[in-house]
Write a protein that holds these residues in place. Sequence first.
Motif, PDB file in Angstrom:
ATOM      1  N   GLU A 236       0.817  -1.213   0.000  1.00  0.00           N
ATOM      2  CA  GLU A 236       0.000   0.000   0.000  1.00  0.00           C
ATOM      3  C   GLU A 236       0.849   1.260   0.000  1.00  0.00           C
ATOM      4  OE1 GLU A 236      -2.617  -3.267   1.363  1.00  0.00           O
ATOM      5  OE2 GLU A 236      -0.564  -2.641   1.812  1.00  0.00           O
ATOM      6  N   ALA A 239       2.038   1.736  -3.611  1.00  0.00           N
ATOM      7  CA  ALA A 239       0.938   2.122  -4.490  1.00  0.00           C
ATOM      8  C   ALA A 239       0.423   3.522  -4.165  1.00  0.00           C
ATOM      9  CB  ALA A 239      -0.204   1.107  -4.367  1.00  0.00           C
ATOM     10  N   SER A 240       0.321   3.849  -2.888  1.00  0.00           N
ATOM     11  CA  SER A 240      -0.244   5.130  -2.477  1.00  0.00           C
ATOM     12  C   SER A 240       0.683   6.294  -2.777  1.00  0.00           C
ATOM     13  CB  SER A 240      -0.586   5.097  -0.977  1.00  0.00           C
ATOM     14  OG  SER A 240      -1.570   4.125  -0.710  1.00  0.00           O
ATOM     15  N   ARG A 243       0.700   6.836  -6.490  1.00  0.00           N
ATOM     16  CA  ARG A 243      -0.526   7.468  -6.968  1.00  0.00           C
ATOM     17  C   ARG A 243      -0.583   8.937  -6.574  1.00  0.00           C
ATOM     18  NH1 ARG A 243      -3.278   9.461  -9.615  1.00  0.00           N
ATOM     19  NH2 ARG A 243      -5.336   8.974 -10.464  1.00  0.00           N
ATOM     20  N   LEU A 294       6.753  -1.128  -6.336  1.00  0.00           N
ATOM     21  CA  LEU A 294       5.470  -1.775  -6.574  1.00  0.00           C
ATOM     22  C   LEU A 294       5.638  -2.968  -7.511  1.00  0.00           C
ATOM     23  CD1 LEU A 294       2.436  -1.563  -5.925  1.00  0.00           C
ATOM     24  CD2 LEU A 294       2.194  -0.128  -7.953  1.00  0.00           C
ATOM     25  N   THR A 298       4.875  -6.898  -6.592  1.00  0.00           N
ATOM     26  CA  THR A 298       3.899  -7.618  -7.407  1.00  0.00           C
ATOM     27  C   THR A 298       4.497  -8.878  -8.026  1.00  0.00           C
ATOM     28  OG1 THR A 298       2.758  -5.542  -7.935  1.00  0.00           O
ATOM     29  CG2 THR A 298       2.314  -7.422  -9.360  1.00  0.00           C
TER      30      THR A 298
END
Length: 316
Positions: A236, A239-240, A243, A294, A298
């Motif tokens: 997170e 990703a956060s 973003r 990320l 993944t």
Amino acid sequence: MSVQILTDMASKLFATAPDWTEVSELGLPELLVPEDAGGFGGSWRDAQAVFRLAGYFGLDLPIVETILASALAKRPLLGEVAIADACEGTISHNHFSGKLSNVAWGDRVELVLAQCSGQLFLAPTSKAKVLKEQVLLGRSAASLSFDNAEVELLPWTGNLMTLAGAVITAPMAGAMDAALEISVGYANDREQFGKKIGKFQAVQQELAVFALEAAAANSASIAVFAALERGEYDFEAAASKLRCNMSASEATRISHQVHGAIGFTQDYILQSFTRQIWGWRSRFGSEAFWADQLGDITTSQNGNDFWSFMVGRDQG
């Protein structure tokens, strides 16, 4: 203390452009410190609300950094604390020799939180030599040198870059909301060719994109703070922060485009928010850095288990 009560208190205080004494008297630096250690015993959800408000009101104080450092030290810390973006040096027992780079507010804080070779520590700025002072997007920063300075070692063993990148998403999202409100207000007031510029479809479309980006940043921030509550947040955080960095680019572009040249002027409020947004975008990992993180997280998952990995992250 409920999130709403805490939010109301912080909102009223931050709206007055307080100094550090006022913030300290309210007890906000001890927000995440356990109650038995003299703190509020607040949650990460509480912290997200306060951090977002700090960004929304353009608070030029290291409140996020000090709350985070106090949480990791598990006790109230005296004075303001900054976080070093990078550390070069060595730690021998509880003494540090080396350089801490890009320390925001490094010219005025009492302590700097840093991590070197996996060891987290608090270094007193009174023991440092200022190698370089600069102003980064309107905010003071410094590079500090230490020569066998006594520091306080903290037992926390996580990655400071990951944690700092996660928490800084909240003030980023708050500042984007503020810049959006300013931009919408300006578009509804400014007239061109006989009508408000907010009536032009092209301007409306840009503001709609801005609103989506601000909403995405807020959603990303909420998600990573929920993960912080669970205690597993690497995915997170990557990703956060990625973003929010992406949203920061669009937020600053659109807000200044809507305002035209006035948005860049020193005496207009918009630039105080966009400077901060742009500054946070470059701190604690760039878009490329977090995209790599990320991707690594993944691809490390077994292909057959990836869906379970994704949908199970909101449980705990």
